[in-house]
Scaffold this active site. Structure first.
Site, mmCIF file in Angstrom:
data_model
loop_
_atom_site.group_PDB
_atom_site.id
_atom_site.type_symbol
_atom_site.label_atom_id
_atom_site.label_comp_id
_atom_site.label_asym_id
_atom_site.label_seq_id
_atom_site.Cartn_x
_atom_site.Cartn_y
_atom_site.Cartn_z
ATOM 1 N N TRP A 369 15.652 -8.682 -40.051
ATOM 2 C CA TRP A 369 14.956 -9.587 -39.140
ATOM 3 C C TRP A 369 13.669 -10.118 -39.750
ATOM 4 O O TRP A 369 13.123 -11.112 -39.273
ATOM 5 C CB TRP A 369 14.649 -8.874 -37.827
ATOM 6 C CG TRP A 369 13.609 -7.781 -37.939
ATOM 7 C CD1 TRP A 369 13.700 -6.634 -38.666
ATOM 8 C CD2 TRP A 369 12.325 -7.758 -37.309
ATOM 9 N NE1 TRP A 369 12.554 -5.880 -38.523
ATOM 10 C CE2 TRP A 369 11.698 -6.541 -37.688
ATOM 11 C CE3 TRP A 369 11.652 -8.622 -36.457
ATOM 12 C CZ2 TRP A 369 10.421 -6.196 -37.259
ATOM 13 C CZ3 TRP A 369 10.380 -8.270 -36.017
ATOM 14 C CH2 TRP A 369 9.784 -7.077 -36.417
ATOM 15 N N ASP A 370 13.179 -9.449 -40.818
ATOM 16 C CA ASP A 370 11.949 -9.879 -41.492
ATOM 17 C C ASP A 370 11.987 -11.376 -41.814
ATOM 18 O O ASP A 370 10.985 -12.082 -41.696
ATOM 19 C CB ASP A 370 11.763 -9.171 -42.837
ATOM 20 C CG ASP A 370 11.956 -7.678 -42.794
ATOM 21 O OD1 ASP A 370 12.447 -7.163 -41.776
ATOM 22 O OD2 ASP A 370 11.638 -7.032 -43.804
ATOM 23 N N GLU A 496 10.153 1.415 -35.494
ATOM 24 C CA GLU A 496 11.258 2.317 -35.808
ATOM 25 C C GLU A 496 10.902 3.789 -35.642
ATOM 26 O O GLU A 496 11.693 4.662 -36.001
ATOM 27 C CB GLU A 496 11.757 2.020 -37.221
ATOM 28 C CG GLU A 496 12.379 0.630 -37.315
ATOM 29 C CD GLU A 496 12.645 0.196 -38.743
ATOM 30 O OE1 GLU A 496 12.607 1.061 -39.645
ATOM 31 O OE2 GLU A 496 12.876 -0.996 -38.963
ATOM 32 N N LYS A 600 5.134 3.080 -35.932
ATOM 33 C CA LYS A 600 5.292 2.784 -37.359
ATOM 34 C C LYS A 600 4.711 1.422 -37.700
ATOM 35 O O LYS A 600 4.057 1.250 -38.727
ATOM 36 C CB LYS A 600 6.780 2.826 -37.728
ATOM 37 C CG LYS A 600 7.057 2.530 -39.198
ATOM 38 C CD LYS A 600 8.553 2.539 -39.496
ATOM 39 C CE LYS A 600 8.828 2.269 -40.965
ATOM 40 N NZ LYS A 600 10.270 2.194 -41.272
ATOM 41 N N GLN A 601 4.967 0.440 -36.852
ATOM 42 C CA GLN A 601 4.578 -0.934 -37.139
ATOM 43 C C GLN A 601 4.356 -1.679 -35.837
ATOM 44 O O GLN A 601 4.850 -1.271 -34.783
ATOM 45 C CB GLN A 601 5.668 -1.628 -37.946
ATOM 46 C CG GLN A 601 6.982 -1.774 -37.187
ATOM 47 C CD GLN A 601 8.178 -1.874 -38.099
ATOM 48 O OE1 GLN A 601 8.566 -0.908 -38.723
ATOM 49 N NE2 GLN A 601 8.761 -3.056 -38.159
#
Length: 801
Positions: A369-370, A496, A600-601
């Site tokens: 998806w990046d 994640e 995580k992000q």
């Protein structure tokens, strides 16, 4: 001179800071793998890692063709319905970079003899990698060696190298061997799940030909049944006494030039390299394609290729350049990022853009998806045709996405979490299949592209079908509960370290937009909608689901939970976490991560950026501060989003710190894994952090809005972007923003919420001050490195995590 392995400090700068170049002033054998990634040349079809011309020493050899892969079994500890049975791994194809040199029988190898000078320069305006070496052999023969390498942005199949050798003080006998090499031995992979699988000899020879100064090798893969061809042809200039021979074998093709050179003489070899591959075309067809590409390149000539490359890049930079005053590292990094994003997409032509581009085998060469969320926005505003090509590739794999949805008992299309050819290749379903948000991310990229370009043909032929099939997915994945609220349960959002959660805010907001846009686009194109089976009742069901979408909110804390119930979880004990245990996924079980408040992000914070109109200014400030204390940035995707929202809520110095992290991810090798390939989303993040962050750029629905503000360390920011046929330049200082129309029709813009029309005359408007909340805190030891100045006026270098 070169630094022996193990004797160089990893914190000493590898590259010089210059506005238009990345210069390596000395060879760092201990950092070869990083520099090979940084010096990769690509055009989206073929990628050549920046390996030394002679092939050795190397960190990781690499030559890649977009979407050319080998299939391999995908083992599972326990089998279950719906698990993918095979994976796809990018492979190192035939290497055409190799040019070996012997000086009076001594092989040129930087590990032997004496290197007096060694410099490599990536020139981002010329699109070339230049190398200059002065070397004395163990026998005392001194020579100068120069090479210039390019991968053509105008002739898709072509790469070329100009290689020069000349003696310094006495005559020498020179032998140069120009090679094509297939099935190179590769170093073994480590245990890091972000690395790639290593496949042994994946190519099977089908044909090898040597004729005059031309060599061709044709191979096919053992399992995926893909065929590729590589060819090389040469122009040779040197003393009349030269001898030239060619030979070929199944995995090696070689041209050998032998001569004696006197001082003042030079041997020059121009090597043209061509690549092609196909899953359907015959061996003779690929053979002829490569022969034809080589003929075209030789007709253009070396100087012609250089001129074409420069002209292409001049036009690109005219519409894409970003200028930064006050932070020289960021200035270099944003151009470096733009250059690599361009290289990844320029000639991809209806193929994917992998997470690493074509710079290395990390993540097995897969796309995620990046691409749609971080990379395509940059291309959409600077090189929109490249963005359209990637989305056209997504449209091409729709049949596989529909098949995957049916397998999962869903309607519409389920795009793969990670793939090369369109098949799901994620073996861990909580972080793969369950991350359904990728479908809304792709739909969002479609909507953005159409908004920016007004490309009605694309919307009718490609965009609408993607929007329809992804809307059908959301309608079947979610449900109305007894109160009529639309819920999407059991999914994984961008973070994640949380999985299989109910009503992830980012996922629900993006799905809501997907449903709304599908209904509106179907109404604009009723004939195409009818062909796709969309009737009024189905479109109404999408609108109903969007209107009733559940967006959780924690009234007690006054923040949005990342997903329903998230703020009730125990917090991770950051104070007790060893700094050496980051990233956490390599040191703690997912079970422990999933049930704690640790991020995580950017997840909820990404929703603040991409779905900003769903939040008030006060909610954005509170949400950002809350998640700052939980986010450990074990993903390179995070810092750019945190930079954008930090800037929006007035935390300008913190935004500058995060910008430094995303922009310098690979130039400083912050995560110590640049050697596996560049972090392409971080490359894009430098642009996103500057333009969307400090430029305050937001767009949608025909409205291009800016709310610019600069941190203290940047005195001026200038950027260019394309919108609806207009090329706009924005220059921001601490006091004002100046808007200029460089090309195209006049355009309506917004500055800090106030509309104005930009025509032939520039418009300059004052910057509104912002009152920020107290600075938020980060988990212990996870604050970004500050962009402070050293006594010489340079920014302090960052240490990797």
């Amino acid at each position: 001179m070169n630094i022996p392995e193990g004797q160089a400090s990893v914190d000493r700068p590898v590259f010089m800071v210059e506005p238009w170049c990345v210069r390596e002033p000395e060879l760092r054998v201990d950092r070869l793998q990083q520099s090979e990634s940084v010096f990769t040349l690509s055009n989206g079809h073929v990628g050549l890692r920046g390996n030394l011309d002679e092939g050795e020493p190397h960190g990781l050899p690499g030559t890649y063709l977009n979407s050319f892969y080998e299939q391999r079994p995908l083992p599972h500890a326990e089998t279950a319905y719906g698990y993918p049975e095979s994976g796809q791994t990018v492979i190192n194809v035939t290497n055409g970079k190799v040019i070996r040199l012997l000086v009076d029988d001594e092989p040129f190898d930087v590990r032997y003899g004496r290197v007096h000078h060694h410099e490599r320069v990536l020139d981002m305006r010329a699109g070339t990698l230049t190398r200059n070496v002065e070397w004395t052999s163990p026998a005392g023969r001194r020579v100068k060696i120069g090479s210039v390498r390019l991968v053509s942005l105008t002739q898709r199949a072509i790469a070329a190298i100009c290689y020069d050798v000349e003696p310094v003080d006495e005559a020498v006998r020179i032998v140069v061997q120009s090679e094509l090499v297939a099935n190179e031995a590769l170093p073994g992979g480590g245990k890091d799940p972000r690395s790639s699988a290593i496949l042994d000899s994946p190519l099977v020879s089908e044909e090898h030909v040597a004729n005059g100064k031309k060599v061709l090798l044709l191979h096919c893969t053992r399992e995926s049944d893909l065929r590729m061809a590589a060819g090389m042809s040469h122009d040779v200039e040197g003393p009349e006494s030269m001898t030239v021979d060619t030979e070929s074998s199944p995995d090696v093709g070689r041209l050998t030039v032998a001569t004696r050179i006197e001082p003042g003489q030079r041997l020059r070899i121009v090597k043209y390299i061509a690549y092609g591959w196909s899953s359907q075309r015959s061996r003779p067809a690929l053979h002829d394609q490569v022969v034809g590409a080589l003929a075209g390149a030789r007709q253009t000539g070396w100087e012609g290729l250089l001129a074409e490359q420069r002209a292409y890049l001049d036009e690109f930079w005219q519409g894409a350049d970003v200028e930064v005053d006050g932070d020289a590292e960021i200035q270099q990094a944003v151009r470096f990022g733009l250059f690599h994003v361009l290289q990844a997409g320029a000639r991809a032509e209806r193929r994917m853009i992998p997470a690493k581009g074509l710079t290395g085998p990390g993540y097995d060469g897969h796309t995620f998806w990046d691409t749609e969320t971080f990379v395509l926005p940059v291309l959409t505003y600077t090189l929109p045709g490249a963005a359209a090509d990637v989305l056209a590739w997504r449209h091409m794999i729709l049949p596989l996405a529909r098949e995957r949805a049916r397998q999962l008992g869903l309607r519409g299309a389920t795009f793969p979490w990670r793939t090369i050819r369109g098949h799901e290749c994620s073996g861990y379903w909580p972080a793969g299949t369950a991350a359904f948000h990728i479908n809304a991310d792709i739909a969002d990229a479609v909507v953005r592209y159409v908004d920016v370009t007004q490309d009605a043909e694309f919307e009718r032929e490609i965009g609408l079908e993607i929007l329809v099939e992804t809307a059908r997915l959301w309608r079947s994945l979610g449900h109305h509960d007894v109160g009529g609220v639309f819920r999407i349960d059991g999914v994984t959002g961008p973070d994640e370290y949380s999985a299989i959660a109910d009503n992830n805010v980012y996922t629900n907001l993006m799905a809501r937009r997907n449903l709304q846009e599908a209904a509106e686009t179907a109404m604009r194109h009723p004939d195409i909608a009818e062909r796709l089976g969309v009737d009024a009742e189905e479109a109404a069901s999408w609108r109903d689901a969007a209107a009733a979408m559940l967006i959780p909110y924690d009234q007690r804390l006054g923040v949005h939970p990342q997903s329903e119930g998230f703020t009730n979880h125990a917090r991770w004990d950051f104070a007790a976490t060893d700094p050496g245990h980051y990233p956490l996924l390599l040191n703690y079980p997912y079970f422990d991560l999933y049930r704690k408040q640790v991020v995580k992000q950017a997840d909820l914070v990404l929703a603040l950026h991409l779905c900003g109109q769903a939040f008030t200014d006060e909610q954005k400030a509170r949400d950002f501060a809350y998640y700052e204390a939980l986010t450990v940035r074990d993903s390179s995707l995070s810092a750019q989003t945190q930079a954008v929202i930090a800037a929006e809520v007035g935390q300008l110095e913190l935004a500058h710190d995060y910008l430094g992290e995303t922009a310098l991810m690979d130039l400083h090798d912050l995560n110590r894994n640049t050697g596996d390939g560049l972090h392409l989303a971080s490359m894009a993040g430098a642009w996103n952090g500057l333009v969307a962050g400090f430029g305050g750029m937001r767009a949608g629905g025909g409205r291009l809005r800016f709310a610019p503000r600069l941190p203290g360390g940047i005195s001026r920011l200038t950027f260019r972007m394309r919108y609806r046929g207009s090329l706009v330049r924005v220059t921001v200082t601490a006091e004002s923003a100046r808007y200029e129309l460089l090309d195209g029709p006049g355009v309506k813009l917004w500055h800090h919420g106030e509309p104005f029309t930009l025509g032939e005359e520039p418009v300059e408007l004052p910057i509104e001050p912002v009152t920020a909340h107290p600075p938020p805190t980060q988990p212990a030891g996870r604050a970004p490195m500050p962009r402070r100045l050293d006594p010489h006026g340079h920014h302090t270098r960052r240490r990797g995590r």
